[in-house]
Each structure stands twice: as structure tokens, then as C-alpha cells.
Design an enzyme around this catalytic site. Structure first.
Site, PDB file in Angstrom:
ATOM      1  N   ASP A   1     -70.689  18.823  18.325  1.00 52.27           N
ATOM      2  CA  ASP A   1     -70.491  18.648  16.889  1.00 52.27           C
ATOM      3  C   ASP A   1     -71.848  18.562  16.188  1.00 52.27           C
ATOM      4  OD1 ASP A   1     -69.361  18.198  14.375  1.00 52.27           O
ATOM      5  OD2 ASP A   1     -69.090  16.049  14.712  1.00 52.27           O
TER       6      ASP A   1
ATOM      7  N   ASN B   1     -70.202   5.363  13.875  1.00 49.56           N
ATOM      8  CA  ASN B   1     -68.746   5.232  13.876  1.00 49.56           C
ATOM      9  C   ASN B   1     -68.200   5.536  15.252  1.00 49.56           C
ATOM     10  OD1 ASN B   1     -65.981   5.229  12.570  1.00 49.56           O
ATOM     11  ND2 ASN B   1     -66.058   7.297  13.404  1.00 49.56           N
ATOM     12  N   HIS B   2     -68.878   6.453  15.970  1.00 48.21           N
ATOM     13  CA  HIS B   2     -68.410   6.907  17.266  1.00 48.21           C
ATOM     14  C   HIS B   2     -69.611   7.296  18.120  1.00 48.21           C
ATOM     15  CE1 HIS B   2     -68.411  10.394  14.430  1.00 48.21           C
ATOM     16  NE2 HIS B   2     -69.219  10.876  15.380  1.00 48.21           N
TER      17      HIS B   2
ATOM     18  N   GLN C   1     -65.302  12.271  20.522  1.00 49.07           N
ATOM     19  CA  GLN C   1     -66.101  11.288  19.789  1.00 49.07           C
ATOM     20  C   GLN C   1     -65.317   9.974  19.661  1.00 49.07           C
ATOM     21  OE1 GLN C   1     -66.544  13.863  16.363  1.00 49.07           O
ATOM     22  NE2 GLN C   1     -68.715  14.205  16.794  1.00 49.07           N
TER      23      GLN C   1
ATOM     24  N   ASP D   1     -64.295   6.276  18.926  1.00 47.13           N
ATOM     25  CA  ASP D   1     -64.806   5.309  17.958  1.00 47.13           C
ATOM     26  C   ASP D   1     -65.274   4.041  18.646  1.00 47.13           C
ATOM     27  OD1 ASP D   1     -63.956   7.094  15.992  1.00 47.13           O
ATOM     28  OD2 ASP D   1     -63.254   5.469  14.688  1.00 47.13           O
TER      29      ASP D   1
ATOM     30  N   ARG E   1     -79.697   7.254   6.946  1.00 49.50           N
ATOM     31  CA  ARG E   1     -78.523   7.767   6.260  1.00 49.50           C
ATOM     32  C   ARG E   1     -77.321   7.393   7.119  1.00 49.50           C
ATOM     33  NH1 ARG E   1     -74.599  11.561   8.194  1.00 49.50           N
ATOM     34  NH2 ARG E   1     -73.460  12.360   6.423  1.00 49.50           N
TER      35      ARG E   1
ATOM     36  N   ASP F   1     -73.868   7.593   8.434  1.00 46.65           N
ATOM     37  CA  ASP F   1     -72.802   8.576   8.532  1.00 46.65           C
ATOM     38  C   ASP F   1     -71.436   7.896   8.474  1.00 46.65           C
ATOM     39  OD1 ASP F   1     -71.928  11.386   9.262  1.00 46.65           O
ATOM     40  OD2 ASP F   1     -71.099  10.306  10.979  1.00 46.65           O
TER      41      ASP F   1
ATOM     42  N   GLU G   1     -64.062   0.092   8.902  1.00 47.66           N
ATOM     43  CA  GLU G   1     -62.611  -0.009   9.015  1.00 47.66           C
ATOM     44  C   GLU G   1     -62.231  -0.485  10.424  1.00 47.66           C
ATOM     45  OE1 GLU G   1     -59.218   2.957   7.450  1.00 47.66           O
ATOM     46  OE2 GLU G   1     -60.452   3.737   9.072  1.00 47.66           O
TER      47      GLU G   1
ATOM     48  N   GLU H   1     -73.101   7.448   3.242  1.00 46.24           N
ATOM     49  CA  GLU H   1     -72.097   8.487   3.021  1.00 46.24           C
ATOM     50  C   GLU H   1     -70.755   7.770   2.894  1.00 46.24           C
ATOM     51  OE1 GLU H   1     -70.519  12.573   5.169  1.00 46.24           O
ATOM     52  OE2 GLU H   1     -70.733  10.767   6.368  1.00 46.24           O
TER      53      GLU H   1
ATOM     54  N   ASP I   1     -72.647  19.316   5.195  1.00 37.24           N
ATOM     55  CA  ASP I   1     -71.211  19.445   5.423  1.00 37.24           C
ATOM     56  C   ASP I   1     -70.627  20.489   4.472  1.00 37.24           C
ATOM     57  OD1 ASP I   1     -70.361  17.859   7.560  1.00 37.24           O
ATOM     58  OD2 ASP I   1     -70.487  16.036   6.370  1.00 37.24           O
TER      59      ASP I   1
END
Length: 563
Positions: free
Chosen positions: A73, A115-116, A181, A183, A211, A213, A220, A255, A325
Site C-alpha cells: 500500500d 492506525n495499523h 494492515q 489495526d 503528519r 495519517d 476510535e 489528516e 490520495d
């Protein structure tokens, strides 16, 4: 409308927040410059190209992921947070880059992708191999099949679930993004402590910030029975405290594509100060800018400026037209999105995930130089810190034959030598093919050719950046929409600060118009700072101002000595 000289203290140049006056340039290291001929861009190659960025006027370089990765990715599947991907170089090369960039007056920020991890990360492999592993709880598991496993996908069409069965672990694991990926479990204090160590290491190596991501997904706290889960802003609070303790002037650029009413919570805890994120990408303004350009109608931009949330002290927007993106239009209505698709990406091959475009700006605007200038002038006049994507300074194109987002991640076009001067490797060994034909082909569209041409887009953009850096009001001031009768195509706004006041006019249509600002308050002088090439002089001051088709003007109307 804010007026110059109202209740704000003068800003001391010695303590001015650097990020409010920065110009940020985003780079994929692997597609920028290859120093050793292996077909991959690297840190040594990037270091060698810093003079180009300095000439352009860049003050902050943002690096997309640079860590070891299986690269499924584009590097966002990280296998080791403490190292450099060997294809890009070494830690020594990174330190050399930071040092050389500092000599050019350029700071470095890097992606913080937490995040992951990759499913090849040693943490996840240990978590899968043994239920009693200390790393098991670093990820999110369910022994039974979650009922919501086919909900909440980020990449519809490429991803059909958010929970995947792991045979070795004999359990389901959660992944907001691709199934490779997994989490991280941010409810686990050990995860929080480890990522603080990651932040500390890179600060020690000289980065000026991160930055962040996918910030909302990090916060969350998802479980098998809660998706979406509760948002824990304590994670941001912890990062900010750790960051400021280690490096007082380092920044967090978030982001966070969230509803406008949620934006203030990402900036601050509610005490009137930006004590969480320093900057957030302006995902509210960006699609409205594109809608306005598509319609040639000022209303989407004017309304967005009027309705923008009040930011806490020290907070800053990061403005952009294109980034790494897809151009995400999900915040537009279906009808509005269809308008932008029709104008800038009418073929299905130009679209992505049903919500965005996978194109660079120049081809979206038909390579019309007047519209490109207009778009960048509009972006750079918006309140905030401008962010540019590599190659935008020369109007690079896209390669729609490449899959997904790779279409706008082609190698940088430096000159007209083989492989655009990006690499000495055989063409078949390049990380991605260069664009070698058509109006965006490197033979005619490259840095070297534009550098020697004072009329080129690159030369024009360098002038724009120079003027922007002379206008502290854009970074520090408060915005107001100028509410006078105007042609429908004209965006008219002003920015006021203790240092002075600026007025900006942008005509989104290809027809000449006249604007009358006679009687505008807070005007001590009328000085044109920047304008499109075919704008006549301001002989009548602020009355009867002519704007050609796709024309723009930056006008200083007040200046104050605050030092």
C-alpha cells in the site's frame, strides 16, 4: 468583518509559529530522485535535489512513509517504525537529509502511520503465534465472527470486509483498511507508550513534526461489538504533551476528514488554545474549491469561508488542491459530485471508490495555464498553510493505465534525458514508468526546461510563493468575505492582521468582469502585490477593478509597523 488593529497582540518575529508561514512540499521518496541507479528514488537523491526546492521557496518538506514495508500500500503498511526502508537508504542518509535541508532553511516532517501496521510486522506475527504473547493485545481480536465485518470499509470495491480470520491465531482481527494492515489496539497503554517512543526517536533524529495519517481512526476504540467505537481524544493529548516536552517547536499535522462541528476537538481540548493538533488539512474547503472551479461560481467558496468553524489560538488549516490520495469528493452531495466528475473526470477510469478522482490538477484543468494559475492563486490566498504535491510546480500529468492511486505517483520529471533524469536504471526496472508521451511527456515537460523559462509554470509558482511569504496576514490573519454586489464568478475575500490587510479577487469564469470595492473599510493604501498577466493597472484605486477571464489580483490595503 475583522478590522486591522483590533484586540490582538503584535506577533514577535522571534516567537512566530513557523508552521503558520510555511510552504509545504509533499514527496514520495521512491519516485523523486534515484541516486544509485536501482530504479527506486532514495534519500541521497532527494538530498541532491534540495536546491530545486529552495529555489522554489519551499520551507517544509513532508515525506510520505519511509519505513521498511512489504509495500502493498505504497509504504502505508509499515513493518518497522524505527528504521528506514533499505530501498530508500539508511538512517545515516536520513540524518544527512535533515542536516542539508536545514542548511537550505527547510524543515522535515514525516508520516506517522499508527492506525495499523503491516501484517508482516514482528508485533503482529508474535500476536498470531501465541495467544499468551505480550503482543496479542496490541491488536483487536474476536473469537467469534463479528456481525458487522462487512461494514465500514475505507476502500469500497477493493476491500469487502473489516474483520478477517487469521488461521494461526484462530481468531478474527480488525482492519479498517486492507486486510494486510491490522489495526493497533489504542486502548492498550503499552501501544501508546511504544508509539511515544517512536515519536521520540524521530524527533531526536531531527524531524520538525509528523503528519498523522487517518487520525480519526486512530482515536476510535473499535471492538467486535462497537464500530464505530468511542473517540478517545486523550491519545492526541498524550502525543501533544510528549511532542512539546521533547521538541517545543515540533508540530502535528492531522489528516482528519470529519464534520465541521468536530474540527475544534481535533485542534484543542476546549480551553481556547490549539493544544492537540497544530494543523489540520482543510477537507471542508477542498471539495468546495473544486466545485467552484467546476461551476465557475464563487458561492461554494464564499459560503465555506463564511461558515468555517472558529479555530482556537495557534490552530491552522493546511490548504491543498491535490495530495497523495484521491481527490475525495465524499463531502459533496451526489449531484455536486456528479458536476465535478463531469468537469474534471468524466470517464469512469478517472474516478476512484465512487467518491473521488485519481488525477493530477493539470489534466483536470485541461492543462489551461490560466486556470492553473487561478487555482493556485486561490489556494495560496486562503487562510492557512499551503501544501503542494511534488511535480505540481511543473504541471505534471497522470498515467491512467496504472492501477488506483498509482496514476498520480509517477516519477518526477527532471529533464529530457532517459527516464526523465529520475534514474539511470533500465526503464523496465523503475519503481513506476515515467510519463514519456503526449503533452505531459518528460521530453517537453520537465524541471530543467521550465527553470530557464521565466514564463514557465515553475517560474510563476516561485513568484507566487515569494509573494505569499511576504504576506503574513494569510498565515496569521482572520478571513472575511467581502459582501458587496459582485459578478457571480468572483471570489472576493480579505485577511486582516495586526501587520496589515490584504484583499483578494479571483474570477472563476472565462469572461472579463468589473468589480467595485469603493468604500471598503480599513483601507490606508492600494498596492497591487500580484496579478494575472493581463490585468490592467489599478488607476482608479478600488473602484472599477478589471478582472480578465480567469484573472486574479492580490491587493494590499493596509500595512502596520508592529515590530
Amino acid at each position: 468583518m475583522p478590522q486591522p488593529g483590533d484586540a490582538r497582540a503584535p506577533v514577535d518575529p522571534a516567537t512566530r509559529r513557523w508552521y503558520r508561514q510555511a510552504v509545504v512540499y509533499c514527496v514520495d521518496v521512491d519516485t523523486f530522485a534515484d541516486s544509485d541507479g536501482d530504479g527506486w528514488g532514495d534519500l541521497v537523491g532527494l538530498t541532491s535535489r534540495l536546491p530545486h526546492l529552495a529555489r522554489l521557496g519551499i520551507t517544509c518538506l513532508w515525506l510520505n512513509p519511509i519505513h521498511p514495508t512489504p509495500n502493498r500500500d505504497n509504504g502505508y503498511d509499515i513493518a518497522d517504525y524505527y528504521a528506514i526502508d533499505p530501498r530508500l537508504g539508511s538512517l545515516g542518509d536520513f540524518v544527512d537529509l535533515v542536516h542539508a535541508a536545514s542548511d537550505h532553511g527547510i524543515r522535515i516532517i514525516i508520516d506517522l502511520v499508527v492506525n495499523h501496521t503491516s501484517d508482516q510486522h514482528p508485533w503482529f506475527r508474535a500476536a498470531c503465534s501465541d495467544r499468551d504473547s505480550p503482543y496479542r493485545d496490541w491488536y483487536i481480536w474476536s473469537d467469534s465472527e463479528p456481525s458487522n465485518r462487512h461494514q465500514g470499509m475505507v476502500f469500497p470495491g477493493e476491500q469487502d470486509e473489516t474483520w478477517t480470520w487469521q488461521e494461526q491465531a484462530q481468531a478474527w482481527y480488525y482492519h479498517r483498511f486492507y486486510n494486510f494492515q491490522p489495526d493497533l489496539n489504542w486502548a492498550n497503554p503499552h501501544v501508546r507508550a511504544e508509539i511515544n517512543r517512536v515519536i521520540g526517536v524521530w524527533l531526536q533524529l531531527g524531524v520538525a513534526g509528523f503528519r498523522v495519517d487517518a487520525a480519526p481512526f486512530v482515536l476510535e476504540l473499535v471492538s467486535a461489538t462497537a464500530d464505530p467505537g468511542p473517540i478517545d481524544f486523550g491519545i492526541l493529548d498524550g502525543w501533544r504533551q510528549h511532542l512539546q516536552w521533547r521538541a517545543g517547536d515540533a508540530v502535528l499535522l492531522g489528516e482528519a476528514n470529519v464534520d465541521p462541528e468536530q474540527v475544534p476537538r481535533y485542534f484543542g481540548s476546549g480551553n481556547g488554545m490549539a493544544d492537540r493538533m497544530h494543523l489540520l488539512f482543510d477537507f471542508v474547503l477542498n471539495p468546495q474549491l473544486m466545485l467552484a472551479l467546476a461551476r465557475q461560481d464563487a458561492e461554494p467558496v464564499a459560503n465555506t469561508l463564511r461558515e468555517a468553524p472558529t479555530l482556537p489560538d495557534g490552530a491552522q488549516w493546511a490548504t491543498f488542491l491535490r495530495n497523495h490520495d484521491e481527490l475525495d469528493l465524499s463531502r459533496l452531495s451526489a449531484d455536486q459530485r456528479a458536476e465535478v466528475f463531469a468537469a474534471f473526470g468524466p470517464r469512469e477510469s478517472m474516478q476512484l471508490y465512487g467518491r473521488g478522482l485519481r488525477r493530477r490538477l493539470a489534466p483536470m484543468l485541461g492543462n489551461d495555464r490560466r486556470r492553473l494559475e487561478l487555482a493556485y492563486s486561490l489556494q495560496f490566498s486562503m487562510p492557512g498553510t499551503p501544501v503542494l504535491r511534488y511535480g505540481e510546480e511543473i504541471g505534471m500529468g497522470d498515467d491512467l493505465s496504472l492501477p488506483g492511486r498509482d496514476a498520480f505517483r509517477t516519477p518526477m520529471q527532471w529533464d529530457d534525458t532517459p527516464n526523465a533524469g529520475f534514474s539511470a536504471a533500465p526503464a523496465g526496472d523503475l519503481v513506476r514508468p515515467v510519463i514519456d508521451r503526449g503533452e505531459y511527456g518528460f521530453a517537453t515537460l520537465n524541471v530543467t526546461r521550465q527553470r530557464s523559462d521565466p514564463a514557465s509554470l515553475q517560474s510563476w509558482l516561485a513568484r507566487l510563493i515569494s509573494v505569499r511569504r511576504e504576506c503574513p496576514e494569510i498565515g496569521d490573519g482572520r478571513v472575511g468575505v467581502i459582501d458587496v454586489p459582485l459578478p457571480r464568478s468572483v471570489v472576493a475575500h480579505r485577511l486582516d492582521d495586526v501587520s496589515g490587510s490584504l484583499v483578494f479577487l479571483h474570477n472563476l469564469a472565462d469572461t472579463r468582469v468589473q468589480v467595485d470595492l469603493e468604500g471598503l473599510g480599513g483601507v490606508d493604501r492600494v498596492e497591487q502585490l500580484f496579478c494575472s498577466t493581463d490585468c490592467p493597472p489599478l488607476d482608479a484605486g478600488l473602484s472599477r477593478i478589471e478582472l480578465p477571464g480567469y484573472g486574479y489580483r492580490w491587493i494590499r490595503v493596509a500595512e502596520h509597523d508592529v515590530w
